[in-house]
Write an enzyme that holds these catalytic residues in place. Structure first.
Site, PDB file in Angstrom:
ATOM      1  N   HIS B  91       7.463  -8.231   5.847  1.00  0.00           N
ATOM      2  CA  HIS B  91       6.837  -8.557   4.562  1.00  0.00           C
ATOM      3  C   HIS B  91       7.678  -8.023   3.392  1.00  0.00           C
ATOM      4  CE1 HIS B  91       4.716  -4.509   4.724  1.00  0.00           C
ATOM      5  NE2 HIS B  91       4.992  -4.562   3.435  1.00  0.00           N
ATOM      6  N   ASP B 121       5.598  -8.117  11.996  1.00  0.00           N
ATOM      7  CA  ASP B 121       5.981  -7.680  10.655  1.00  0.00           C
ATOM      8  C   ASP B 121       7.221  -6.790  10.693  1.00  0.00           C
ATOM      9  OD1 ASP B 121       4.410  -5.891   7.860  1.00  0.00           O
ATOM     10  OD2 ASP B 121       5.921  -7.476   7.913  1.00  0.00           O
ATOM     11  N   SER B 219       7.089   0.554   2.415  1.00  0.00           N
ATOM     12  CA  SER B 219       7.082  -0.432   3.497  1.00  0.00           C
ATOM     13  C   SER B 219       8.459  -0.557   4.137  1.00  0.00           C
ATOM     14  CB  SER B 219       6.684  -1.810   2.972  1.00  0.00           C
ATOM     15  OG  SER B 219       5.328  -1.817   2.633  1.00  0.00           O
TER      16      SER B 219
END
Lengths: 277, 698
Positions: B91, B121, B219
């Site tokens: 992502h 992901d 992230s």
């Protein structure tokens, strides 16, 4: 067969057959000159592209003033909220909101014909804008001769012709109200009853069908409201809005004079130049 | 086992609290030792992974409202091979067009995307090592540890770039080692979790939950144990909790992405439901089946209770066990056979399910600017989700207000499937792009293009009017008369103070240079009382505009007589009326689509406001696309561009010529010399010329 819809805000002594005939005459005389201007308002926030940019479709009334396809409308309605804020507050460093009308189209009658158009000139002071059809072929357009006008008078009843939305076949309709005031600051402006005041951009006619003026917004400039600016002062009731310049009648002679200047200066030079790759 | 060790871990602290202050001195010394030990562990762990930490910056393209919106994003990653492979979240890289990684020593390096796996992901980039001057020095590389050995209570470090603040470290403990999401983001089943519309994720993941603080920007960054090994990839966080993808899974996926650019998985088309609340004692329920999927074709039905898979008994009691089963199936060779034994209506039955390849959920998407719409490839998953009859055509994902697609009658809408264009069928996105480009290349453009589309099962036709985007100069204000002065009203009180109460009028506050007013005999402080014999008498501040309005009503080019008071004496000045000068809003513009930058000409009022003399030349930036090349180079609205590389910019013409020359030259960087506020600046724009030249933007 046209579907005529009559909306009245007041009872008046001369209601009855003669009024009905008058309404019908004015609609018959002028409805074909009332057009719809369709456009996409592109709004940009902060001068940088991204999710802050918004596009939305809008429609406003216009008045055909030349068979070549010249249309008159309200500049504020084309400039949108960003234009209003800029006029009242001026340019604010660090904050930029721009709105630009694009993809202009002129719709004649009930979607009978649609033409591409371009914005030719604007007069922010008078709240007028001039749009020109760019792909007119052989069609004949009915236009209002601005020079043939009669100025409003106190107490006079005026009639504004407009069109309903597309879901109602853009049927012409009429609203009426009396002239109930006048000011000469910042210019000659007539005050009409509230029912007319909400018709920004609509032309008004007298009972003989003569052009009397256009309903406009007269937003105070930053210069004239120096030190006393409240951008929300004009919101609220219609009378409060009228007190602050929304929904006044610009007399026909001013409209004609400004249009003459547009023809001489801006239309004589041809199409506005394009910019960009 | 995990609980005992956890209890043991807490005991010393509880004992410390209960023993009272007489042992305070001894306890304090023990405290310090514990802290020093912990500190040493943290330092060691940090030093092993920190050098391999990268900050990832990218330009993204998203599709919203029927158009492409460029943006910038930031994430984190870890270098996991000496060849420069960087492990991060999918992502983070999703729809990225250009990747730049900042290493721990602050050097910035380009990277390319090697592969993405939305279902976990995870994604892998590779650094362009040729950009490093000292390529002989080996890259710092982090080691992927064994996440299966992590226990609740273990200390962990989260590293990354929270809020784009690179090279940050936070400390926490493991809170749970097998977290799955049911309800909320996860829907009601673990295989329902989505971070993006139309794309499942986390099917095979049991997250490591921890409380090391992570924020947007973390992230893709590593979760590190005290041995200095990466045991997770931070993916989600909030409310003081963080969730990392275990390294065991990350290692498998990254190996596959590096080797093949994708992860090949088997698929049987079954959704399973654990039996926790069913009263059943063994097996797992078949929750739903894909209609034409392998399991359905083999004869399995929703409601069957699967009790054995090949030679292994199966019982899934809790949601945490579902990802393990899904992974076991996915890890099979594509095309292999799985024997499933199940109960149906009290009877045992058996089927052989031949697996197929698990395909991506979400297809490619792109924007078609001239038609005002965005469209997406139809995948099998998409076809099922939207209840389409087949995969032919393209799915409309957005329509721009005012664009051709919305103006069509009937208008196209999001969710419609375009089946043919101009009478020719369109099977997929590639064909749609070809048809679109061939139409837009025609000269003249056709007036209408016939589009066949399907909306909720209905086959319809519409006509689109193709309209290339045009740039126009802003419309001018109606030309009016003007005198080049600024004034203020002289009201009653001010006039009295100035010693002449009858001298109401307008005091000149500024005389604009290079105007006829500057050449006339006018001075600052003159009070204008009459214009062409007409008395000017402002009564309130609201009359400030009276002078300007009165001038505007006169004819351009004619002479005006100003009666003014100067030093107490009356004077008269004649001045020719000029045309109003154009304002910045009316100034001609030029939009450069390559650099995504719009500039305009300098106007008279720009010079007045900025005190620029006539020799100050250039063009002023009006609009910058934030993730366009000029935006990435740091240009801002209001900048006055005076030079581009060695080209002097005098006006729009010279600017346009300079930009066209840049396109031919393709320099590594384009240097903009500009004025911002009162300072000069150099801004460096580094376009990727391949992207610029191939950026057809449909």
């Amino acid at each position: 067969m046209l579907m005529h819809i009559f909306s009245l805000a007041l009872l008046f002594a001369d209601a009855g057959t003669s009024s009905k005939e008058r309404f019908g005459q004015i609609i018959d005389q002028h409805a074909d000159k009332i057009v719809t201007i369709r456009f996409v308002m592109k709004m940009q926030m902060g001068g940088r592209g991204g999710f802050g940019d918004q596009d939305f479709e809008s429609e406003i009334p216009g008045l055909m003033i030349d068979p070549s396809g010249l249309v008159l409308c309200s500049n504020t309605q084309l400039a949108g909220f960003a234009g209003m804020m800029k006029r009242m507050m001026g340019s604010m460093p660090g904050f930029q909101m721009t709105s630009e009308p694009t993809d202009l189209e002129v719709v004649i009658g009930a979607d009978k014909h649609e033409f591409e158009a371009e914005l030719v000139a604007r007069d922010t002071d008078l709240d007028l804008a001039w749009i020109r059809i760019t792909n007119l072929k052989d069609q004949e357009l009915h236009a209002l001769a601005l020079e043939d006008h009669k100025l409003p008078k106190m107490g006079q009843r005026l009639y504004a012709v407009h069109r309903l939305g597309k879901h109602f076949n853009r049927a012409p309709a009429i609203r009426t109200g009396r002239v109930c005031g006048h000011t000469d600051t910042p210019r000659s402006l007539w005050v009409a009853e509230e029912v007319l005041a909400s018709g920004i951009g609509l032309p008004v006619f007298n009972s003989s069908g003569k052009f009397a003026g256009v309903i406009v917004m007269q937003m105070p400039t930053r210069e004239s409201s120096e030190g006393d600016f409240n951008p929300f002062a004009f919101m609220g009731s219609m009378s409060a809005m009228q007190q602050n310049g929304i929904g006044l009648i610009l007399p026909a002679d001013e409209v004609a004079k400004a249009t003459k200047r547009v023809r001489e200066v801006h239309l004589a030079t041809g199409k506005p130049a394009k910019g960009g790759k | 086992m995990k609980r005992e060790s956890a209890a043991a871990g807490w005991f010393p602290l509880i004992a410390l609290f209960l023993c009272g202050s007489q042992f305070a001195w001894a306890d304090a010394r023990g405290d310090v030792q514990d802290q020093q030990q912990l500190r040493a562990l943290i330092n060691r762990a940090r030093d092993k992974v920190f050098p391999a930490l990268v900050n990832i910056k990218l330009v993204t393209s998203r599709y919203y409202g029927g158009k492409e919106i460029k943006g910038q994003a930031v994430g984190s990653g870890t270098i996991i091979t000496p060849e420069g492979h960087v492990l991060t979240n999918q992502h983070v890289t999703n729809r990225g067009r250009r990747f730049r990684c900042t290493l721990s020593d602050k050097r910035e390096v380009s990277a390319e995307l090697i592969g993405e796996d939305p279902l976990t992901d995870l994604a892998v980039l590779r650094l362009d090592l040729s950009e490093l001057a000292d390529a002989s020095i080996p890259l710092p590389v982090a080691t992927l540890g064994d996440s299966t050995r992590m226990e609740i209570g273990d200390h962990v470090l989260a590293m990354g770039s929270p809020f784009a603040l690179s090279r940050s470290v936070t400390l926490g403990v493991v809170s749970n080692t097998e977290r799955v999401f049911t309800g909320g983001l996860g829907g009601s089943d673990p295989d329902d979790f989505r971070l993006e519309r139309g794309q499942r994720t986390g099917l095979f993941t049991r997250w490591i939950q921890h409380d090391a603080l992570i924020n947007p920007g973390n992230s893709g960054g590593p979760l590190v144990n005290m041995a200095g090994e990466v045991i997770g990839v931070n993916e989600l966080g909030g409310g003081g909790m963080g969730f990392a993808i275990p390294s065991a899974l990350a290692k498998e996926v990254s190996d596959a992405l590096i080797a093949n650019g994708e992860v090949r998985r088997s698929w049987v088309g079954v959704s399973f439901k654990p039996i926790e609340k069913t009263g059943l004692l063994r097996g797992v329920l078949v929750n739903s089946l894909v209609e034409d999927g392998p399991a359905a074709k083999a004869g399995l039905r929703a409601g069957d209770l699967v009790i054995r898979m090949d030679d292994e008994d199966i019982t899934l009691r809790f949601p945490e066990e579902v990802p393990l089963m899904l992974k076991a199936i996915a890890d099979r060779e594509v095309g292999s056979s799985i024997r499933l034994r199940f109960l149906r209506d009290g009877k045992e039955e058996e089927v052989n399910v031949v697996t197929e390849k698990l395909e991506k959920d979400r297809g490619e998407e792109t924007a078609f600017r001239s038609w005002g719409l965005t469209a997406m490839e139809i995948t099998r998953f998409c076809c099922r989700e939207h209840r389409l009859d087949d995969m032919d055509g393209v799915l409309v994902t957005g329509v721009r207000p005012g664009g051709s697609a919305m103006a069509a009658r009937p208008p196209l809408q999001s969710g419609n499937v375009i089946k043919s264009v101009g009478g020719l069928s369109v099977k997929n996105l590639t064909e749609f792009i070809e048809r679109y480009e061939s139409i837009m290349d025609q000269d003249p453009l056709p007036e209408y293009v016939l589009i066949e589309f399907v909306r909720k099962g209905e086959n319809k036709l519409t006509l689109i009017k193709p309209k290339p985007e045009e740039d126009r100069n802003p419309p001018p204000e109606l030309a009016k008369s003007w005198i080049g002065v600024a004034v203020q009203p002289v009201l009653k009180e001010l006039a009295k103070t100035l010693g002449a109460k009858e001298h109401l009028g307008f005091r000149i506050t500024q005389i604009y240079p290079r105007t006829l007013a500057a050449q006339a005999d006018l001075r600052i402080a003159d009070i204008i009382t009459h214009l062409n014999g007409k008395r000017l008498k402002p009564r309130r501040v609201e009359d400030s505009g009276m002078f300007r309005r009165t001038v505007k009503n006169l004819e351009i080019g004619k002479e005006a007589r100003l009666t003014l008071v100067r030093d107490g004496k009356e004077a008269e000045v004649a001045i020719k009326l000029e045309r109003t000068r154009i304002t910045p809003d009316e100034a001609p513009r030029y939009r450069n689509r390559d650099f995504e930058l719009t500039v305009r000409a300098v106007t008279f009022f720009d010079r007045v406001d900025n005190r620029w003399e006539e020799d100050v030349q250039g063009v002023i930036v009006v609009h910058v696309e934030s993730a366009g090349w000029a935006g990435l180079g740091g240009l801002l609205p209001g900048d006055l561009i005076q030079r581009i590389d060695d080209f002097q910019i005098m006006d729009l013409v010279s600017y346009r010529e300079a930009m066209e020359k840049m396109l031919k030259r393709e320099p590594e960087r384009v240097v903009f010399y500009l004025i911002r506020g009162v300072r000069t600046r150099f801004q460096y724009v580094e376009p990727e010329w391949d992207v610029v030249k191939n950026n057809k933007e449909h």
